[in-house]
Write a protein that holds these residues in place. Structure first.
Motif, PDB file in Angstrom:
ATOM      1  N   ASN A 280       1.640   1.268  -4.548  1.00 30.84           N
ATOM      2  CA  ASN A 280       0.259   0.995  -4.920  1.00 30.84           C
ATOM      3  C   ASN A 280       0.298  -0.180  -5.889  1.00 30.84           C
ATOM      4  O   ASN A 280       0.694  -0.022  -7.053  1.00 30.84           O
ATOM      5  CB  ASN A 280      -0.378   2.209  -5.586  1.00 30.84           C
TER       6      ASN A 280
ATOM      7  N   TYR B 215      -3.365  -6.815   3.067  1.00 31.80           N
ATOM      8  CA  TYR B 215      -3.932  -5.884   2.087  1.00 31.80           C
ATOM      9  C   TYR B 215      -2.983  -5.734   0.893  1.00 31.80           C
ATOM     10  O   TYR B 215      -1.807  -5.423   1.050  1.00 31.80           O
ATOM     11  CB  TYR B 215      -4.166  -4.526   2.759  1.00 31.80           C
ATOM     12  N   GLY B 216      -3.484  -5.976  -0.301  1.00 26.81           N
ATOM     13  CA  GLY B 216      -2.698  -5.784  -1.517  1.00 26.81           C
ATOM     14  C   GLY B 216      -1.850  -6.969  -1.922  1.00 26.81           C
ATOM     15  O   GLY B 216      -1.149  -6.905  -2.942  1.00 26.81           O
TER      16      GLY B 216
ATOM     17  N   SER C 230       0.850  -1.182   0.000  1.00 29.20           N
ATOM     18  CA  SER C 230       0.000   0.000   0.000  1.00 29.20           C
ATOM     19  C   SER C 230       0.889   1.237   0.000  1.00 29.20           C
ATOM     20  O   SER C 230       1.955   1.245   0.637  1.00 29.20           O
ATOM     21  CB  SER C 230      -0.897   0.015   1.248  1.00 29.20           C
TER      22      SER C 230
END
Length: 472
Positions: free
Chosen positions: A110, A147-148, A74
């Protein structure tokens, strides 16, 4: 006074619980601090240009080995966030009796801005840095998805580690959340969401708690709102609907939120988003745009499930929450100030350090599978089926009645890996809730389940420090 950071909130929760443990200040300080943090900057060539990537790995506590925790990708990753998440992992493992210390990793990118090939480069280089500093290994530190990231990234980590340690027969245990075809375990993908369901269901089976909230006993028929339809949120919602009889009346995603007091089929919503790229055009619901997506926190419901990122309910919106139970599927979705307001309003919060422990629980099962080099159920499945079949045949012979083929199939079914994983997860979540809830009920000065959960975790970690001779 407004909250400062996610780490501040975690520290405040610890400080609130510490007086209830009766432990000396020195031991409490040792348990609270993060033991080690590795900050990394490494170059990766992307589209012909070199990018310097910022990354972290934090090991909060070594009271148990290895340490354990996910890796998130992130552009919001920073050292304080990683330390806070590693800290929660220590307490989470303690509550559900998973024998790991807490850890967490993060790469400041990202992931949706990179190609698969570029993500592989970044993942393999990050793993190489961890290997060089001995921050990864089946007996040292075992990462997992967050996450991710997902099974794909974990497979890259495993392959990279194995290339550095070709003679390590336990190399598969260096990371969990791998694809089943690459030494993963069945049930890992849904584990956190399924654990949330088991935890919420157990809370709804407490008569005293439901009486206090003015709700009927049991989870069936209760209304639920879910913030975030990622891995955790989507599985929480689908399992709650399919297995618990819960009515899903509201969900939100990055593009906005939808609501219907009559409820909707969550499978249809997920399929609609996959086809159209948005939940907002789903028919027959009220839609709220991107700027109003946090209004999902204020929808009236029995159970609110924040399943996205941290700091979603704070002192600014906690007073507007209309749920009776908040199930923290995400890590740190409520700030310390928000938590205080909710407690004063009598809203029951099922804390993250208990409720979303399903992921690390099934990761533990995967790690055990990797170390044992054997699939769960391999030894007993056929034996059990033969015994169950004999029992059924004996009953039929004695009674002179035949059961249906469907019932016969269900009764004689021997446990597969997925059955054993789900059973173990269910037992873990029920036992974890009971420990936390019994402490909460036994102490009049503990006002909420979060404080009880932290006090329980701190006490368990202190026992390890003392019994293992870590604490002088």
């Amino acid at each position: 006074m407004p909250d400062k950071t996610f780490l501040d909130s975690v520290g405040q929760y610890f400080d609130n619980a510490a007086p209830h443990t009766g432990l000396p200040d020195g031991l409490l300080k040792q348990i609270k601090v993060c033991n080690s943090v590795y900050q990394i900057y490494f170059p990766v060539k992307i589209n012909g240009e070199v990018q310097v990537i910022e990354a972290y790995r934090a090991q909060h506590s070594h009271h148990r080995s290895p340490t354990k925790g996910g890796i998130r990708y992130s552009n919001h990753v920073n050292q304080e966030e990683v330390v806070a998440l590693a800290t929660l992992m220590s307490y989470k493992c303690a509550i559900v009796d998973v024998p790991f210390g807490g850890a967490k990793g993060g790469v400041r990118i990202n992931p949706w801005e990179y190609s698969e090939a570029d993500l592989e480069k970044i993942t393999r280089r990050y793993t190489t840095e961890l290997i060089r500093r001995k921050f990864i290994g089946p007996a040292i530190d075992v990462p997992a998805p967050d996450y991710g990231t997902g099974p794909r990234e974990m497979a890259w980590i495993y392959d990279t580690y194995r290339s550095f340690h070709p003679d390590d027969i336990n190399a598969a245990g260096c990371v969990t959340g791998k694809p089943v075809s690459q030494n993963g375990v069945r049930g890992r993908t849904e584990a956190t969401g399924r654990g949330v369901f088991y935890g919420v269901r157990e809370a709804c089976n407490q008569q005293e708690l439901m009486d206090r909230l003015g709700l009927n006993l049991g989870i069936e028929g209760k209304t639920m709102v879910v913030q975030g339809l990622g891995n955790v949120g989507s599985h929480t919602a689908t399992i709650s609907q399919d297995e618990g009889g819960v009515k899903i009346i509201g969900v939100s995603e990055v593009e906005g939120a939808i609501y219907s007091k009559d409820g909707f089929d969550i499978h249809a919503v997920i399929a609609h988003r996959a086809e159209h790229g948005s939940i907002l055009s789903f028919p027959g619901v009220e839609s709220y745009g991107k700027d109003d997506r946090r209004s999902v926190m204020e929808f009236e419901c029995d159970i609110l499930v924040p399943a996205a990122l941290e700091n979603q309910i704070d002192e600014h919106n906690a007073g507007n929450v209309r749920a009776k139970i908040i199930a923290e599927a995400a890590n740190g979705p409520i700030t310390a100030a928000g938590s205080t307001i909710l407690a004063e309003r009598g809203i029951v919060v099922l804390p993250d350090i208990y409720l979303n422990a399903g992921g690390v629980t099934v990761s533990y099962f995967e790690w055990l599978k990797n170390l044992s080099h054997m699939r769960f159920g391999r030894l007993q499945k056929r034996f059990d089926e033969r015994n169950y079949r004999r029992i059924v045949e004996q009953i039929e012979e004695t009674t002179g009645k035949q059961i249906s083929d469907r019932d016969r199939s269900m009764i004689i079914h021997g446990a597969d890996e997925i059955d054993l994983v789900r059973s173990g997860l269910e037992e873990t979540m029920i036992t974890g809730f009971q420990g936390m809830y019994e402490l909460y009920k036994s102490k009049d000065d503990i006002k909420d389940l979060r404080t009880a959960a932290f006090a329980l975790a701190i006490s368990k970690i202190s026992n390890d420090y003392i019994s293992l001779g870590i604490w002088p």
